[in-house]
Design a protein around this motif. Structure first.
Motif, PDB file in Angstrom:
ATOM      1  N   GLY A 157       0.985  -1.155   0.080  1.00  4.46           N
ATOM      2  CA  GLY A 157      -0.273   0.166   0.128  1.00  4.46           C
ATOM      3  C   GLY A 157       0.539   0.991   0.260  1.00  4.46           C
ATOM      4  N   ASN A 158       1.781   1.062   0.572  1.00  7.60           N
ATOM      5  CA  ASN A 158       3.193   2.247   0.191  1.00  7.60           C
ATOM      6  C   ASN A 158       3.915   3.357  -1.026  1.00  7.60           C
ATOM      7  N   SER A 159       3.754   3.382  -1.708  1.00  3.84           N
ATOM      8  CA  SER A 159       4.773   4.066  -2.678  1.00  3.84           C
ATOM      9  C   SER A 159       6.375   5.473  -3.071  1.00  3.84           C
ATOM     10  N   GLN A 160       6.907   4.586  -3.025  1.00  2.00           N
ATOM     11  CA  GLN A 160       8.715   4.157  -3.255  1.00  2.00           C
ATOM     12  C   GLN A 160       8.501   6.011  -3.994  1.00  2.00           C
ATOM     13  N   TYR A 161       7.245   6.521  -4.736  1.00  4.94           N
ATOM     14  CA  TYR A 161       7.742   7.712  -5.611  1.00  4.94           C
ATOM     15  C   TYR A 161       6.899   8.427  -4.978  1.00  4.94           C
ATOM     16  N   PHE A 162       5.130   8.673  -4.921  1.00  9.32           N
ATOM     17  CA  PHE A 162       4.938   9.716  -3.739  1.00  9.32           C
ATOM     18  C   PHE A 162       4.850   9.361  -2.444  1.00  9.32           C
ATOM     19  N   GLY A 163       5.310   8.760  -1.726  1.00 11.74           N
ATOM     20  CA  GLY A 163       5.518   9.207  -0.445  1.00 11.74           C
ATOM     21  C   GLY A 163       4.125   8.558   0.055  1.00 11.74           C
ATOM     22  N   GLY A 164       4.395   8.110   1.327  1.00 11.15           N
ATOM     23  CA  GLY A 164       3.179   7.887   2.083  1.00 11.15           C
ATOM     24  C   GLY A 164       2.363   6.171   1.816  1.00 11.15           C
ATOM     25  N   ASN A 165       1.136   6.177   2.016  1.00 14.90           N
ATOM     26  CA  ASN A 165       0.102   5.184   2.053  1.00 14.90           C
ATOM     27  C   ASN A 165      -0.724   5.890   1.127  1.00 14.90           C
ATOM     28  N   LEU A 166      -0.701   5.215   0.572  1.00 16.78           N
ATOM     29  CA  LEU A 166      -1.540   5.207  -1.109  1.00 16.78           C
ATOM     30  C   LEU A 166      -3.337   4.777  -0.625  1.00 16.78           C
ATOM     31  N   GLY A 167      -3.418   3.489  -0.111  1.00 12.48           N
ATOM     32  CA  GLY A 167      -4.280   2.752  -0.247  1.00 12.48           C
ATOM     33  C   GLY A 167      -4.158   1.398   0.616  1.00 12.48           C
ATOM     34  N   LEU A 168      -5.082   0.275   0.878  1.00 14.16           N
ATOM     35  CA  LEU A 168      -5.402  -0.806   1.354  1.00 14.16           C
ATOM     36  C   LEU A 168      -4.063  -1.490   0.520  1.00 14.16           C
ATOM     37  N   SER A 169      -3.148  -2.624   1.617  1.00 19.23           N
ATOM     38  CA  SER A 169      -2.068  -3.372   1.446  1.00 19.23           C
ATOM     39  C   SER A 169      -3.352  -4.462   0.411  1.00 19.23           C
ATOM     40  N   VAL A 170      -2.108  -5.281  -0.373  1.00 19.16           N
ATOM     41  CA  VAL A 170      -2.935  -6.113  -1.502  1.00 19.16           C
ATOM     42  C   VAL A 170      -3.866  -7.043  -0.585  1.00 19.16           C
ATOM     43  N   GLU A 171      -3.564  -7.635   0.760  1.00 17.87           N
ATOM     44  CA  GLU A 171      -3.663  -8.594   1.886  1.00 17.87           C
ATOM     45  C   GLU A 171      -4.754  -8.250   2.262  1.00 17.87           C
ATOM     46  N   ALA A 172      -4.548  -6.598   2.717  1.00 22.21           N
ATOM     47  CA  ALA A 172      -6.557  -6.200   3.042  1.00 22.21           C
ATOM     48  C   ALA A 172      -7.490  -6.177   2.045  1.00 22.21           C
TER      49      ALA A 172
END
Length: 363
Positions: free
Chosen positions: A189-204
């Motif tokens: 759910g995190n992004s190395q390009y945009f920083g921070g969390n973008l949404g649910l993890s794939v597991e979620a």
């Protein structure tokens, strides 16, 4: 001078031809752009497949890369490729990732109603797929309009935290494809390009759709054949329920739509088509060959193996490292091939048409 004018004229004709493919739809007081590609051999009640592009992309460039007319012809789909509007300097779908008053969800469904008037589409066979931000938007469409959508296949896109707070309107068949090494839209759910969390993890995300589709807790796990030296492994998780949920976990996969089936173990379009055709939701085009469709016996074998094919063809014997060990000509009907000279172990047999079977060689 004449040559220069001729080249300029040809350029203008080329630009006009590209522009002529773009259609327009009035929505929220403005014009929205989209492409429609219909199969060369039209028939009544054709399935309609939306493809939603990624952040900052445009439909003309995307069409030049993916060749949607060829996809429409191959699978018998009416391909719809809509354009997102600019937001903060990028073309971007309103998947509830940020604050926006653009009603993309309403636009896409209103466009469907208009398409149904102008094209012979089957409203019981409506499919959505999309990449990256288009994958985010595909999840939103499934949550808000699963009562009208037959199946969805988001690639490298997440459910945003805002959309995760909503209850899906109905169970909907869902295939989520994601690479474990994606730095842009991370598997967690995190992004190395945009920083921070973008949404649910794939597991979620899987848990969200397991609940929405009333799926069993334990999946069936299938590792796809490793036929190419692409550094990737594709593992399919299938959950049964009121509506099927699948996840293709691309181990080592990047933020990429894997397209070339001659370079990678799978083509995403092929896998998406297989998923769409598997359901009972109406007319879904031409059936894609499945691994089990290659008829061969005995299996295991100590030497001779019989293969049955419907047309003259050829087959490759491939080991688990993806190396082609032998090639065999095949005649329509039954054919015998000799595997007694090969080491014990599992092999794949792949025909020129792409049919694949597993065979175990023993002594």
């Amino acid at each position: 001078m004449v040559k220069k004018c001729f080249l300029m004229l040809m350029l203008l004709i080329s630009v006009a031809s590209v522009q002529a493919q773009i259609q327009y739809f009035e929505w929220q007081g403005g014009q929205r752009e989209y492409l429609v590609k219909t199969p060369s051999q039209n028939k009544e009640a054709m399935p309609v497949v939306y493809f939603l592009h990624g952040l900052g992309d445009n439909i003309t460039r995307l069409d030049n890369e993916f060749h949607f007319q060829q996809i429409a012809d191959r699978f018998g789909w009416v391909m719809v490729v809509p354009q997102a509007l600019p937001q903060s300097g990028y073309t971007m779908w309103n998947a509830a990732l940020s604050s926006s008053n653009i009603d993309d969800s309403g636009f896409l469904m209103a466009l469907l109603d208009t398409l149904a008037v102008n094209y012979p589409i089957d409203l019981d066979s409506v499919f959505f797929t999309g990449f990256s931000m288009g994958g985010f938007m595909t999840h939103r469409m499934a949550i808000e309009h699963g009562d009208r959508i037959t199946a969805c296949a988001p690639v490298s896109g997440l459910i945003t935290h805002t959309m995760a707070s909503y209850t899906a309107v109905a169970p909907v068949r869902m295939l989520h494809i994601h690479g474990t090494s994606d730095p842009v839209v991370g598997y967690n759910g995190n992004s190395q390009y945009f920083g921070g969390n973008l949404g649910l993890s794939v597991e979620a995300i899987l848990n969200y759709w397991k609940n929405a589709n009333h799926c069993t807790s334990e999946p069936t796990i299938d590792t796809l054949p490793d036929l190419h030296n692409d550094g990737l492994r594709f593992v399919r998780y299938t959950y049964e329920g009121d509506a099927e949920l699948q996840h293709i976990k691309v181990i080592g996969g990047n933020h990429t739509w894997y397209l070339n089936e001659n370079q990678y173990d799978i083509s995403y379009f092929n896998e998406i088509h297989k998923f769409f055709t598997k359901g009972n939701g109406g007319n879904v085009g031409i059936a894609e060959p499945q691994i089990s469709m290659l008829n061969l016996w005995p299996n295991p074998t100590t030497g001779q193996c019989t293969i049955e094919v419907e047309t003259d063809s050829s087959a490759e014997l491939i080991d688990l490292q993806g190396r082609v060990m032998a090639t065999y000509p095949l005649k329509k009907g039954t054919n015998q091939i000799d595997l007694s000279g090969f080491s014990e172990g599992m092999y794949f047999i792949k025909t020129a048409e792409g049919f694949v079977g597993k065979v175990m060689v023993g002594k």
